[in-house]
Design a protein around this motif. Structure first.
Motif, short mmCIF file in Angstrom:
data_model
loop_
_atom_site.label_atom_id
_atom_site.label_comp_id
_atom_site.label_asym_id
_atom_site.label_seq_id
_atom_site.Cartn_x
_atom_site.Cartn_y
_atom_site.Cartn_z
N ASP A 175 0.84 -1.23 0.02
CA ASP A 175 -0.06 0.12 -0.03
C ASP A 175 0.77 1.25 0.06
O ASP A 175 0.41 2.42 -0.48
CB ASP A 175 -1.00 0.12 1.03
N SER B 113 3.62 -0.50 -11.60
CA SER B 113 2.45 -0.60 -12.42
C SER B 113 1.12 -0.73 -11.45
O SER B 113 1.23 -1.44 -10.31
CB SER B 113 2.24 -1.91 -13.46
N GLU B 114 -0.14 -0.18 -12.01
CA GLU B 114 -1.41 -0.42 -11.03
C GLU B 114 -1.61 -2.09 -11.00
O GLU B 114 -2.07 -2.14 -9.79
CB GLU B 114 -2.45 0.25 -11.82
N ASN B 115 -1.33 -2.77 -11.87
CA ASN B 115 -1.71 -4.01 -11.53
C ASN B 115 -1.07 -4.75 -10.46
O ASN B 115 -1.27 -5.71 -9.95
CB ASN B 115 -1.27 -4.77 -13.02
N LYS C 79 -0.35 -3.29 -7.54
CA LYS C 79 -1.02 -3.11 -6.44
C LYS C 79 -2.22 -3.97 -5.81
O LYS C 79 -2.60 -4.03 -4.80
CB LYS C 79 -1.82 -1.78 -6.64
N ASN C 80 -2.47 -4.78 -7.03
CA ASN C 80 -3.43 -5.85 -6.52
C ASN C 80 -3.10 -7.19 -6.07
O ASN C 80 -3.62 -7.98 -5.80
CB ASN C 80 -4.45 -6.38 -8.12
#
Length: 190
Positions: A29, A54-56, A58-59
C-alpha cells in the motif's frame, strides 16, 4: 522519480504469519512490492522491496506457508501445485521453511488454504520446528558446559551461554505460535 531505481531492505521478525501478511500488504500500500527475502526460520528475515511499477502490481495478495521440503522434487511439486492454483512462490530454494506466495487475483478473500485445519497444521509445523531447535540447543548447552568444566576454556562457556539464549528465543517463539494455534482451535468452536 529517483525512487524508481531504489531497493528497500527491511529486517524484521514476526511470530504470527497473519501479522506478517498484513505488514507485507501495508508495504505494498505504501508503494513497495516484495521481490525476495532471506529467511532462516528462527532468525530475523530480510525482505527486499522494489517500488511498484504498475497499477496491476497493487492488486497483489501475499500469503505464507511454513513447511520443510527436504528434497528438490518435493519443492518443485509444492511450487507446481500452488502455481496451478494461481500463486507465485518467492522462496529461492527448498531449504526455506517459510514460503511466501503472492497472487494478482482481484478476489480479496483469496487464500492458499481452504480450511482452518490447514492453518492449524501450519502452526503445528512451526511449533515442531521450534521444539526441535529447543532440544538441540539445550543439548548443545549441556555439552558445552561439560567441556568448559573439563577443559576450563572460557570459549566453551561463552558459546554455551549464546546457545542458552538461542534456546530461550526458540521457547518464546514456540509459545507465540502455540497461542496462534490455540486461537485457531477457538475459532473452530465458535
Amino acid at each position: 522519480m529517483a525512487r524508481k531505481n531504489k531497493v528497500k531492505k527491511v529486517i524484521k521478525q514476526f511470530s504470527d504469519f497473519s501479522k506478517e501478511e498484513q505488514w507485507l500488504q501495508s508495504m505494498l500500500d505504501e508503494g513497495w512490492i516484495l521481490k525476495s527475502y532471506d529467511s532462516e526460520d528462527v532468525d530475523d528475515c530480510q525482505y527486499v522491496f522494489e517500488p511498484v511499477k504498475s497499477e496491476n502490481q497493487k492488486n497483489i495478495i501475499y500469503k505464507i506457508d511454513f513447511r520443510d521440503l527436504n528434497k528438490k522434487g518435493e519443492f518443485e511439486e509444492y511450487r507446481s501445485i500452488f502455481e496451478d492454483a494461481g500463486w507465485t512462490l518467492l522462496s529461492k530454494n527448498s531449504w526455506y521453511s517459510k514460503h511466501i506466495f503472492y497472487t494478482t487475483s482481484t478476489n480479496p478473500q483469496r487464500d492458499i488454504f481452504s480450511d482452518q485445519e490447514s492453518y492449524r497444521e501450519r502452526e503445528r509445523r512451526r511449533m515442531s520446528s521450534s521444539l526441535i531447535n529447543i532440544i538441540i540447543s539445550i543439548l548443545m548447552f549441556a555439552v558445552l558446559i561439560v567441556l568448559y568444566i573439563i577443559y576450563d576454556r572460557s570459549a566453551f562457556l561463552g558459546v554455551g551461554i549464546m546457545t542458552l539464549f538461542f534456546s530461550i528465543k526458540c521457547m518464546i517463539d514456540y509459545y507465540r505460535h502455540r497461542k496462534v494455534y490455540k486461537s485457531f482451535l477457538t475459532r473452530e468452536v465458535e
